[in-house]
Design a protein around this motif. Sequence first.
Motif, PDB file in Angstrom:
ATOM      1  N   GLY A  76       0.137   4.208   0.587  1.00 53.63           N
ATOM      2  CA  GLY A  76      -0.213   5.052   1.743  1.00 53.63           C
ATOM      3  C   GLY A  76       0.589   4.658   2.977  1.00 53.63           C
ATOM      4  O   GLY A  76       1.047   5.513   3.736  1.00 53.63           O
ATOM      5  N   LEU A  77       0.775   3.350   3.156  1.00 56.99           N
ATOM      6  CA  LEU A  77       1.548   2.886   4.310  1.00 56.99           C
ATOM      7  C   LEU A  77       3.021   3.236   4.142  1.00 56.99           C
ATOM      8  O   LEU A  77       3.690   3.616   5.105  1.00 56.99           O
ATOM      9  N   GLU A 103      -7.633 -10.918   9.875  1.00 56.94           N
ATOM     10  CA  GLU A 103      -8.958 -11.342  10.358  1.00 56.94           C
ATOM     11  C   GLU A 103      -9.573 -10.306  11.282  1.00 56.94           C
ATOM     12  O   GLU A 103      -8.870  -9.638  12.016  1.00 56.94           O
ATOM     13  N   PRO A 152       6.172  -7.666   4.850  1.00 59.17           N
ATOM     14  CA  PRO A 152       5.006  -8.154   5.611  1.00 59.17           C
ATOM     15  C   PRO A 152       3.709  -8.158   4.810  1.00 59.17           C
ATOM     16  O   PRO A 152       2.888  -9.064   4.949  1.00 59.17           O
ATOM     17  N   ASP A 186       0.846  -1.194   0.000  1.00 63.39           N
ATOM     18  CA  ASP A 186       0.000   0.000   0.000  1.00 63.39           C
ATOM     19  C   ASP A 186       0.889   1.256   0.000  1.00 63.39           C
ATOM     20  O   ASP A 186       1.643   1.484   0.945  1.00 63.39           O
ATOM     21  N   ARG A 193      -3.620   4.891   8.435  1.00 62.00           N
ATOM     22  CA  ARG A 193      -2.355   4.392   7.873  1.00 62.00           C
ATOM     23  C   ARG A 193      -1.477   3.718   8.914  1.00 62.00           C
ATOM     24  O   ARG A 193      -0.267   3.950   8.980  1.00 62.00           O
ATOM     25  N   LEU A 194      -2.091   2.913   9.762  1.00 62.39           N
ATOM     26  CA  LEU A 194      -1.320   2.130  10.737  1.00 62.39           C
ATOM     27  C   LEU A 194      -0.968   0.804  10.081  1.00 62.39           C
ATOM     28  O   LEU A 194      -1.772   0.253   9.315  1.00 62.39           O
ATOM     29  N   LEU A 195       0.212   0.272  10.356  1.00 63.15           N
ATOM     30  CA  LEU A 195       0.595  -1.014   9.763  1.00 63.15           C
ATOM     31  C   LEU A 195      -0.267  -2.113  10.385  1.00 63.15           C
ATOM     32  O   LEU A 195      -0.228  -2.307  11.603  1.00 63.15           O
ATOM     33  N   PRO A 196      -1.064  -2.809   9.586  1.00 65.04           N
ATOM     34  CA  PRO A 196      -2.049  -3.741  10.162  1.00 65.04           C
ATOM     35  C   PRO A 196      -1.446  -4.960  10.828  1.00 65.04           C
ATOM     36  O   PRO A 196      -2.112  -5.602  11.623  1.00 65.04           O
ATOM     37  N   TRP A 197      -0.182  -5.288  10.506  1.00 58.00           N
ATOM     38  CA  TRP A 197       0.442  -6.480  11.100  1.00 58.00           C
ATOM     39  C   TRP A 197       1.167  -6.134  12.388  1.00 58.00           C
ATOM     40  O   TRP A 197       1.765  -6.996  12.995  1.00 58.00           O
ATOM     41  N   LYS A 198       1.122  -4.882  12.787  1.00 56.17           N
ATOM     42  CA  LYS A 198       1.762  -4.496  14.046  1.00 56.17           C
ATOM     43  C   LYS A 198       0.704  -4.038  15.040  1.00 56.17           C
ATOM     44  O   LYS A 198      -0.351  -3.530  14.638  1.00 56.17           O
ATOM     45  N   ALA A 223       3.354   6.772   4.979  1.00 55.83           N
ATOM     46  CA  ALA A 223       3.190   6.999   6.417  1.00 55.83           C
ATOM     47  C   ALA A 223       4.477   6.679   7.169  1.00 55.83           C
ATOM     48  O   ALA A 223       4.846   7.402   8.097  1.00 55.83           O
ATOM     49  N   ILE A 224       5.173   5.596   6.802  1.00 55.47           N
ATOM     50  CA  ILE A 224       6.395   5.298   7.563  1.00 55.47           C
ATOM     51  C   ILE A 224       7.550   6.199   7.126  1.00 55.47           C
ATOM     52  O   ILE A 224       8.418   6.503   7.920  1.00 55.47           O
ATOM     53  N   TRP A 235      -3.462 -11.237  11.089  1.00 53.41           N
ATOM     54  CA  TRP A 235      -3.735  -9.800  11.218  1.00 53.41           C
ATOM     55  C   TRP A 235      -4.785  -9.311  10.231  1.00 53.41           C
ATOM     56  O   TRP A 235      -5.281  -8.189  10.341  1.00 53.41           O
ATOM     57  N   ARG A 254      -6.996  -3.642  13.162  1.00 61.33           N
ATOM     58  CA  ARG A 254      -8.321  -4.147  12.768  1.00 61.33           C
ATOM     59  C   ARG A 254      -9.225  -4.416  13.955  1.00 61.33           C
ATOM     60  O   ARG A 254     -10.452  -4.456  13.822  1.00 61.33           O
ATOM     61  N   GLU A 303       9.501  -3.390   6.761  1.00 59.27           N
ATOM     62  CA  GLU A 303       8.326  -3.063   7.575  1.00 59.27           C
ATOM     63  C   GLU A 303       7.025  -3.097   6.786  1.00 59.27           C
ATOM     64  O   GLU A 303       5.966  -3.306   7.359  1.00 59.27           O
ATOM     65  N   VAL A 304       7.090  -2.832   5.469  1.00 62.50           N
ATOM     66  CA  VAL A 304       5.835  -2.761   4.696  1.00 62.50           C
ATOM     67  C   VAL A 304       5.805  -3.768   3.537  1.00 62.50           C
ATOM     68  O   VAL A 304       4.888  -4.604   3.460  1.00 62.50           O
TER      69      VAL A 304
END
Lengths: 253, 242
Positions: A151-152, A253, A173, A149, B75-80, A155-156, A251, B123, A169-170
């Motif tokens: 956007g992510l 779900e 994962p 993404d 925009r938070l990392l969903p896996w963290k 953001a970082i 993550w 989530r 990190e993005v």
Amino acid sequence: MTSAQRGRKGMAFGVGRLLAGAFMLVIWISASATGMLPGPTEVLVYLASMRPEELFAQVLKTLYNSITGFSLSFLISMALGLISHKSNLIMGFSEALSEIFNSTSALVWSLVLVAVMGVLSPLPPILVVAAVTLPHVLTATVSALSSADPGLLEAIRAVGAKPSDEFFEVILPSSVPLLVSASRVGLGTALRISVVAEAFGSSGGVGYMIIRSYNLADASGVLAWSVVLIALVLGLDQLILKPIERRAKRWLE
Amino acid sequence: MAGMMLRVSSVHKSFSEPVLTDISLHLKEREVLGLVGPNGCGKTTLLRIMAGLETPDRGDVKVMGKVGIVFQEDRLLPWKTLWENIALGLKYRGLRGEELIGKVKEYSEMVGLSKSDLALHPRKASGGTRRKAALARALVLEPEILLLDEPFTGLDVKARISLREALRLIWSEYELSTVIVSHQLEELLLLTGRVYVLTPKPARIAEEISVEGMDLKSRLDRVKEALYHILSRTPGSEEPLS
């Protein structure tokens, strides 16, 4: 969806799976009644008569061929996927390679590699698995690595991430669920393909045992080793790969 | 200029069409500034230019301090977990151990996140909790200028009040200058002292309004009047603000 609805859905799904198993068994029993095939009882007797060390040795050989071949294709795919991310030239090369390999059948790879390396070489089954699974794993890897993404990533970057942080990190994962799903399908394919390759040029493995039983006109042996293969594919998928996939996607779900 | 934190001078920006035309504005030290305007007029683009995420085609942006931005989407990392998300920027700056834990704890408490909230993955968290985590992620790097893009959008009344109170607490504790872009006029005017009203795209500054010392109703009336005035001169425009 409530937990009761989820429970009902899971129950119906489980019954459906049992019915599929029963359906296959009925077809097998019907076919054996006509005398075309040995029945489940004869095959069970054959399986029970196998020496456990021989069974394990052949299963391990097939697993070794499949996992080594698949790992090779996974490593090549990751390397090409990562470079494709930065280079259009490599992207084009990967796509074309994927198309060529996808158009070549496992039979052709088996015959060519056995002809080149010899029947006694341990490499053809491994290389056939790598060649046949490569297009699927490569396509999944390239698309997984480019699905991050933006956007992510932004953001970082806004909190000071370096390009290596962006990858770890993005990009990585977010590709894991796709890569794990692709690996699950790829490993199943690898097992089935390794058996074909073993049948043509190998001195061991489940595929070799199937073709040896066939050459000896031992129908019970063919079916017994086929049952071993099916149990191996299902066991690997349900007991190892599916739980790993679920964990990788938790993550979501 | 003394006491100035940010100055935008004659900024122009186009993508496929002109978005911003000759925008000039400033942000003073410890000020909370609002940007309002019709839907899609270019407010977010202007905020992104202030944050250095976009480059203006013409004009100049001078920033006197570290900038933190909170995006419209969390925009938070969903896996963290939320904790890990907040700690990200500190990790990139090389902070580890007690110092990192202390800072994450300080700013999480400041925005009103509990220990159990911090253990959640995005989530599993509510919209308000996610927004607070995104705010804490920006604040933990101790910016001098905070840019907030639609911070109240998608939040229910309770979450909006909670976020508003968290922002007030932050402003009382830290020396922070803030720009807020929001469609929620009431929320915005409860927090800001000065507002720039933008025209429809391509956006220009139509009016600069100081609402300091006014009660909420007068603030709302004054800004709405400015907006209606702009929209009445723009054929086809709809009422875009709540």
